[in-house]
Structure formats: structure tokens, C-alpha cells
Scaffold this active site. Structure first.
Site, PDB file in Angstrom:
ATOM      1  N   SER A 116       0.848  -1.182   0.000  1.00  0.00           N
ATOM      2  CA  SER A 116       0.000   0.000   0.000  1.00  0.00           C
ATOM      3  C   SER A 116       0.883   1.231   0.000  1.00  0.00           C
ATOM      4  O   SER A 116       1.997   1.213   0.532  1.00  0.00           O
ATOM      5  CB  SER A 116      -0.895   0.002   1.241  1.00  0.00           C
ATOM      6  OG  SER A 116      -1.449   1.275   1.470  1.00  0.00           O
ATOM      7  N   SER A 117       0.382   2.315  -0.562  1.00  0.00           N
ATOM      8  CA  SER A 117       1.179   3.538  -0.616  1.00  0.00           C
ATOM      9  C   SER A 117       1.381   4.167   0.756  1.00  0.00           C
ATOM     10  O   SER A 117       2.201   5.076   0.911  1.00  0.00           O
ATOM     11  CB  SER A 117       0.524   4.547  -1.565  1.00  0.00           C
ATOM     12  OG  SER A 117      -0.808   4.819  -1.171  1.00  0.00           O
ATOM     13  N   CYS A 118       0.681   3.677   1.783  1.00  0.00           N
ATOM     14  CA  CYS A 118       0.876   4.218   3.132  1.00  0.00           C
ATOM     15  C   CYS A 118       2.217   3.798   3.727  1.00  0.00           C
ATOM     16  O   CYS A 118       2.573   4.230   4.819  1.00  0.00           O
ATOM     17  CB  CYS A 118      -0.260   3.812   4.057  1.00  0.00           C
ATOM     18  SG  CYS A 118      -0.261   2.060   4.480  1.00  0.00           S
ATOM     19  N   TYR A 145      -0.292  -0.691  10.257  1.00  0.00           N
ATOM     20  CA  TYR A 145      -0.514  -1.358   8.963  1.00  0.00           C
ATOM     21  C   TYR A 145       0.676  -1.136   8.037  1.00  0.00           C
ATOM     22  O   TYR A 145       1.139  -2.059   7.359  1.00  0.00           O
ATOM     23  CB  TYR A 145      -1.797  -0.811   8.329  1.00  0.00           C
ATOM     24  CG  TYR A 145      -2.101  -1.362   6.959  1.00  0.00           C
ATOM     25  CD1 TYR A 145      -2.595  -2.656   6.805  1.00  0.00           C
ATOM     26  CD2 TYR A 145      -1.910  -0.582   5.818  1.00  0.00           C
ATOM     27  CE1 TYR A 145      -2.890  -3.156   5.551  1.00  0.00           C
ATOM     28  CE2 TYR A 145      -2.203  -1.083   4.555  1.00  0.00           C
ATOM     29  CZ  TYR A 145      -2.689  -2.370   4.428  1.00  0.00           C
ATOM     30  OH  TYR A 145      -2.969  -2.868   3.191  1.00  0.00           O
ATOM     31  N   LYS A 149       3.288  -3.857   6.109  1.00  0.00           N
ATOM     32  CA  LYS A 149       3.519  -3.903   4.662  1.00  0.00           C
ATOM     33  C   LYS A 149       4.996  -3.683   4.314  1.00  0.00           C
ATOM     34  O   LYS A 149       5.521  -4.284   3.368  1.00  0.00           O
ATOM     35  CB  LYS A 149       2.629  -2.880   3.961  1.00  0.00           C
ATOM     36  CG  LYS A 149       1.162  -3.281   3.934  1.00  0.00           C
ATOM     37  CD  LYS A 149       0.995  -4.600   3.204  1.00  0.00           C
ATOM     38  CE  LYS A 149      -0.419  -5.113   3.207  1.00  0.00           C
ATOM     39  NZ  LYS A 149      -0.544  -6.406   2.497  1.00  0.00           N
ATOM     40  N   HIS A 188     -12.526   2.366   3.296  1.00  0.00           N
ATOM     41  CA  HIS A 188     -11.659   3.472   2.920  1.00  0.00           C
ATOM     42  C   HIS A 188     -12.517   4.654   2.458  1.00  0.00           C
ATOM     43  O   HIS A 188     -13.725   4.552   2.320  1.00  0.00           O
ATOM     44  CB  HIS A 188     -10.701   3.042   1.800  1.00  0.00           C
ATOM     45  CG  HIS A 188      -9.578   2.188   2.282  1.00  0.00           C
ATOM     46  ND1 HIS A 188      -9.592   0.820   2.174  1.00  0.00           N
ATOM     47  CD2 HIS A 188      -8.394   2.505   2.867  1.00  0.00           C
ATOM     48  CE1 HIS A 188      -8.467   0.326   2.679  1.00  0.00           C
ATOM     49  NE2 HIS A 188      -7.728   1.323   3.104  1.00  0.00           N
TER      50      HIS A 188
END
Length: 321
Positions: A116-118, A145, A149, A188
Site C-alpha cells: 500500500s502507498s501508506c 498497517y 507492509k 476506505h
């Protein structure tokens, strides 16, 4: 080191999609079916709990897949991530470690790990390049989270270094589309807005209230585009660095809310609860690495939203409860 050369995948090989019922996984299954793959396999969480290490190892030993995409994860928005950080850290670490260790034990040839881009720092320079990873502090509302990742990316890189297997990682931007999570508590921002505005339009509500100021900028990619990028990368890319997958353009949350309101036919007023958190101010991915690998997004935001709203309305009764 890996002697693998990217090439078309064997359409008759066993292809395990972990998380095949979710937003990303179901899109990948559709893409693989359209591409002619004949042995696409998945298990629901009721059939196989990916947090159970022994069961995962037994399943992969029996299945012996040649290809694997790890699209299974515990996911959620700001509210869910900030409320249940232990769950997001523990569940995702266990899912990833079990599946990747089992894939390694049985020498799965080609693995794609999806993050994920987070994973990128909250204040990373925009647009965010892949080499921004681990260069700054994470957004605190979803750091648990993100750490899970990041661990998955390092796991893939470690397998490449230690065993020479041509495993790769991809980091999608904000995704949306069929089979998304539209629940009020766990969704989301985009599916949450679709549900909120659709319910308001149906009930004739005079107003809708959204979290934050509406000023953060976000990039949105349709899940079918993401699935197309996954297959493209598995056939055209081999390298240790994760690849950003996005459109390369972004919009404000306020703009996306207005667009969704228009698509669903909401005619009331929108208010913003500025006491609620905004999250990261901007999260736009640099997709030049993806472009250099020969892929760009095809589904425009208005078209993608229209398709997603239609799917939501066709399935809304099933989604309630």
C-alpha cells in the site's frame, strides 16, 4: 542471484491468488481469466485461515503453485486503523509471513507481494518515488498497517538476496471498484463516500457530513487497472525495489466527494467536520518506474466511479448487515 528473465507466464500453470474474494484479488482473478489462465486457485478465509501457519503450509504443499499473488490483508480506513492498530499489525504480519514462508518452502517460482502507498513517510516529497521508503516518519493513524507492509517488502527482498528467487512487490495507490468494503466502520474514503452519498440521495437527505477539511489530495486507481498492472509486472519486471502502481494524478477529497455526489444524484449540501483528522496531506505516487516497464492506467476516474456506483447499487442489499 536470479537468472529469471521476465516473459509471458504459463497459462496452464497453477496460479494461487491469496485473497481472491477481495477488491484486489477478485480483480486479479478476472484479469487472469481474461488472459487465458486455466488453473486459478483461491480459498476463502472460512476455508483457509491465512493466520494459521500449519494450515497455510499444508495447503501450499498440496497445491504446489507455480505463481502466487499475495493480495490478502486486513485493511481499513483511518477510523479502523487508528482504533485497532494491534489487529492491523499482528494479522497482516502473520498472513504475510505464513504465505511467503510457505511459498519459499515449496519454491514458488514467481511471487507478487502487494502493499500500500501508506508505506511511505507522511511528509515524503511529492510525487512519492520508490526510494522514499524508510526515509521519514509514517502517518501515525495507520503506522501499524504500514510497518506490516514494509516488512513484506523486506521479506521479498530478503528472499531474492538469500535464495535468488525472482519475487517482486508492487505498491498500489488508493484502489476502488467491485467487491470493495463499503461498511460504515471499516471502509476506505472512496467507498465510504459512495455509500454515504448514495444513501443520502435515496433518502432525500438535505445534507451529508464528511470527515476533515476536504483539502487532502488523493490518487485513485480502479482495481481492474491494478490487476492489469499486476499481470504486466509479473511478465515484464524483475527487480528488488517495489514498483508504485497508480495514475500519476490526484484530486482533493472535496473534489472526489462532489464527483460522487453528482454520479449518485445527490442534490443536498455537503458539510465538513473539521474536528476529525485529515490524514496525510497528499499521497501522489511517482509512477515513472511503472511507465518505464511499459504500463499506464487506462480507466478514467469518472468512468471508474460510474462503474463502481452501478456495482454498489446492484449489490447493496447483499452488502448490508
Amino acid at each position: 542471484m536470479s537468472t529469471f528473465t521476465p516473459a509471458p507466464l504459463d497459462r496452464d500453470a497453477t496460479f494461487y491468488v491469496a485473497g481472491h474474494r477481495g477488491l484486489v484479488g477478485s480483480a486479479i482473478v478476472r484479469r487472469l481469466e481474461a488472459a487465458g489462465f486455466t488453473r486459478i486457485v483461491g480459498r476463502t478465509s472460512a476455508e483457509l485461515d491465512l493466520k494459521n501457519r500449519d494450515d497455510v503450509f499444508a495447503y501450499v504443499a498440496e497445491l504446489k503453485p507455480r505463481y502466487l499473488v499475495l493480495a490478502a490483508a486486513k485493511v481499513g480506513g483511518i477510523l479502523a486503523n487508528s482504533t485497532y492498530p494491534v489487529d492491523f499489525l499482528s494479522d497482516n504480519l502473520r498472513i504475510q509471513t505464513n504465505v511467503l514462508d510457505a511459498a519459499l518452502a515449496h519454491e514458488v517460482e514467481r511471487v507478487m507481494f502487494l502493499g500500500s502507498s501508506c508505506i511511505y513517510p507522511k511528509l515524503a516529497p511529492q510525487p512519492i518515488r520508490e526510494d522514499s521508503l524508510l526515509t521519514g516518519h509514517l502517518e501515525p493513524t495507520n503506522d501499524a498497517y504500514a510497518i506490516a507492509k514494509i516488512a513484506g517488502i523486506i521479506n521479498v527482498q530478503a528472499v531474492r538476496r538469500q535464495y535468488g528467487l525472482p519475487w517482486i512487490s508492487a505498491m498500489p495507490t488508493n484502489l476502488y471498484g467491485p467487491n470493495d468494503n463499503f461498511s460504515p466502520q471499516g471502509s476506505h474514503v472512496l467507498p465510504a463516500l459512495i455509500r454515504r452519498y448514495d444513501e443520502a440521495a435515496r433518502s432525500g437527505a438535505a445534507e451529508v457530513t464528511n470527515w476533515g477539511t476536504g483539502s487532502p489530495r488523493r490518487e485513485f486507481l480502479h482495481a481492474d487497472d491494478m490487476a492489469d498492472a499486476v499481470l504486466h509486472l509479473m511478465e515484464h519486471y524483475d527487480g528488488p525495489e517495489q514498483v508504485n502502481v497508480g495514475t500519476g494524478t490526484d484530486v482533493t477529497i472535496r473534489e472526489i466527494a462532489e464527483t460522487i455526489g453528482r454520479v449518485v444524484g445527490f442534490t443536498g449540501e455537503t458539510h465538513w467536520d473539521t474536528s476529525k483528522p485529515d490524514g496525510t496531506p497528499q499521497k501522489l505516487l511517482d509512477v515513472s518506474k511503472l511507465a518505464s516497464a511499459g504500463w499506464t492506467a487506462k480507466i478514467g476516474l469518472e468512468e471508474g466511479l460510474d462503474r463502481t456506483v452501478r456495482w454498489y447499487r446492484d449489490n447493496v442489499d447483499r452488502l448490508r448487515g
